[in-house]
Design a protein around this motif. Structure first.
Motif: not given
Length: 505
Positions: A282-299
């Motif tokens: 996943l790419v964020g608004a800044d053009g960098e890849n988003v580091t996904v965390t365990a807390d983010m997975v479900s959503a």
């Protein structure tokens, strides 16, 4: 035998005479009567076939989406120009440097010839594959036939040995009234028209549309319907060749080089696309890849993931357990999504909340790290494509892995769609019908369009069909960020075996 049209003032007669004589492929059109005999590398063997497969997959997707022929022609034109370019003979004579262009044209036609026969090997393996291959190849041949320069097309047809007979004039006079009734526009000139006698089953489309007179199993085809006749002849010949290839195929079973390639190709075709995948972090608004965390997975999964991964996550959340192949499928998906191994271990430990730390460390920690290439052979395993999910490791009654569109019953698929998505009854039935017809990628793509307010036929962007769960996820994420859902650069998945260490249920 044939009366051919000509174009006044455009040099058509000259073009007709300009088959590339003295070359292996004098025409752009090919009935694929003889198999290729030249030497090629294994890389060319697979690469050329994959390029053709991309075109055929687009054709099949168009049929599954009920595209009209004008729209289908535009689709084929676009994909063929990218993956299967085939220039006419005029390209070799229209500009200077004709010798160089002739060599390029010959290479294009060699790729076309070889790739067709490679896919014949791959898709002669079952009746279902043969049927779908014939349908797509016939559409591709029809496009080439209709878009070919008329003089070059007529020259090609004159070079073929079609077993058609011209109706005797006395028989034509005998059935004059019947022929005029079938062809009212030809009635004033019916005596001067020429008809070809063909077995009726060779022109089923004309019989279905009542465009021919049929007597004692023989169809009377006017020469102006010649293209339909040629297409039917192509289809019949291809059917015969595929059946003959199927009978000879067992002799290839001992070839360790070719059989994996053929299985790879047929797997991709059954999924409706090749097994290519995108780097789908996943790419964020800044053009960098988003580091996904365990807390983010479900959503993230509940909002953006395809149904297969949504089902795995909901099963894991409800039962706090997944069997081996389900864990493998989901773990590689999350890895490709951008979940670091430390966060993956944390995520899985939280989800397996009913087991002890000791049991988790003994039975699951190694496998999770193995999927990230940190244990065992230390291979960086790719996330599973749709083709591999559909064709490999079919789920049993208690398993949660696989493709819902392929492995769920219609009732279970309907229940899953109702549970996880807001879709109308008509849209739901459309999706289920596509799955019933075996067009699993079309069903998944249509679900994406419905749930993301994307126009029919746009798919993940620019008409792209779902070929990989992570690509679905990436396209959904991009739309949510307000960006375009566009195709990213693809890289071919390796055919390495998935990690099988400690297949504990």
């Amino acid at each position: 035998m044939f009366r051919t049209a000509t174009r006044g003032g455009d040099g058509g007669a000259q073009v007709a005479q300009h088959a590339l004589h003295g070359t292996q492929y004098p025409f752009r059109l090919n009935m694929y009567t003889e198999p290729p005999v030249q030497d090629i590398t294994v890389e060319e063997f697979e690469g050329w076939a994959l390029d053709r497969l991309r075109v055929l997959a687009e054709i099949e997707t168009g049929f599954a989406r009920n595209q009209g022929w004008p729209e289908m022609k535009a689709t084929i034109e676009k994909r063929a120009s990218e993956y299967l370019p085939l220039r006419s003979n005029t390209a070799a004579t229209s500009r200077s440097g004709s010798s160089s262009q002739e060599r390029e044209i010959q290479l294009e036609r060699q790729r076309d010839h070889v790739s067709h026969f490679v896919l014949q090997l791959a898709f002669s393996r079952s009746e279902e594959l043969r049927r779908r291959f014939i349908h797509a190849e016939t559409a591709l041949f029809r496009w080439k036939l209709e878009t070919e320069h008329i003089a070059e097309r007529d020259a090609f047809l004159r070079s073929q040995d079609f077993a058609w007979h011209v109706a005797p004039s006395e028989d034509q006079r005998q059935w004059r009234e019947q022929l005029a009734a079938v062809h009212p526009r030809l009635a004033p000139t019916i005596d001067s028209e020429q008809f070809l006698l063909v077995p009726w089953h060779r022109v089923p489309d004309l019989v279905e549309r009542r465009r021919v007179f049929v007597y004692r199993g023989t169809a009377w085809v006017p020469t102006r319907e010649q293209l339909s006749l040629v297409i039917a002849e192509f289809q019949a010949r291809l059917q015969d060749k595929l059946e003959a290839t199927a009978r000879a195929l067992p002799r290839l079973d001992e070839d360790d080089r070719l059989m994996p390639v053929l299985e790879h190709l047929s797997m991709g075709f059954m999924a409706g696309a090749t097994t290519d995948y995108s780097n789908a972090a996943l790419v964020g608004a800044d053009g960098e890849n988003v580091t996904v965390t365990a807390d983010m997975v479900s959503a993230l999964v509940r909002k953006h993931a395809p149904l297969c991964m949504r089902h795995l996550h909901e099963t894991l959340s409800a039962t706090h357990h997944l069997r081996h192949y389900a864990r493998l499928q989901y773990n590689l998906f999350l890895k490709e999504l951008g979940l670091p191994v430390e966060e993956a271990l944390l995520f899985w430990r939280r989800m397996f909340s009913t087991m002890t730390d000791d049991k988790f460390n003994k039975e699951h920690r190694y496998n999770i790290r193995h999927g990230y290439g940190l244990e065992g052979r230390r291979m960086n395993y790719p996330a599973k494509s749709c083709a591999r999910i559909i064709m490999q490791d079919p789920p049993g009654p208690q398993d949660a892995h696989g493709c819902p569109f392929r492995h769920f019953s219609p009732a279970n698929l309907s229940a899953a769609l109702s549970t996880h998505y807001h879709v109308s009854p008509d849209e739901q039935q459309e999706i289920i019908n596509a799955a019933k017809a075996g067009h699993y990628h079309v069903a998944c793509t249509r679900l994406f369009e419905v749930t993301h307010n994307v126009a029919r036929g746009q798919g993940l962007g620019d008409g792209e069909s779902v070929a990989h769960p992570n690509r679905y996820m990436e396209a959904s994420w991009r739309l949510a960020q307000g960006g375009e859902s566009t195709t990213t650069t693809t890289t071919t998945t390796t055919m390495s075996a998935p990690p099988e260490a400690s297949a504990t249920s």
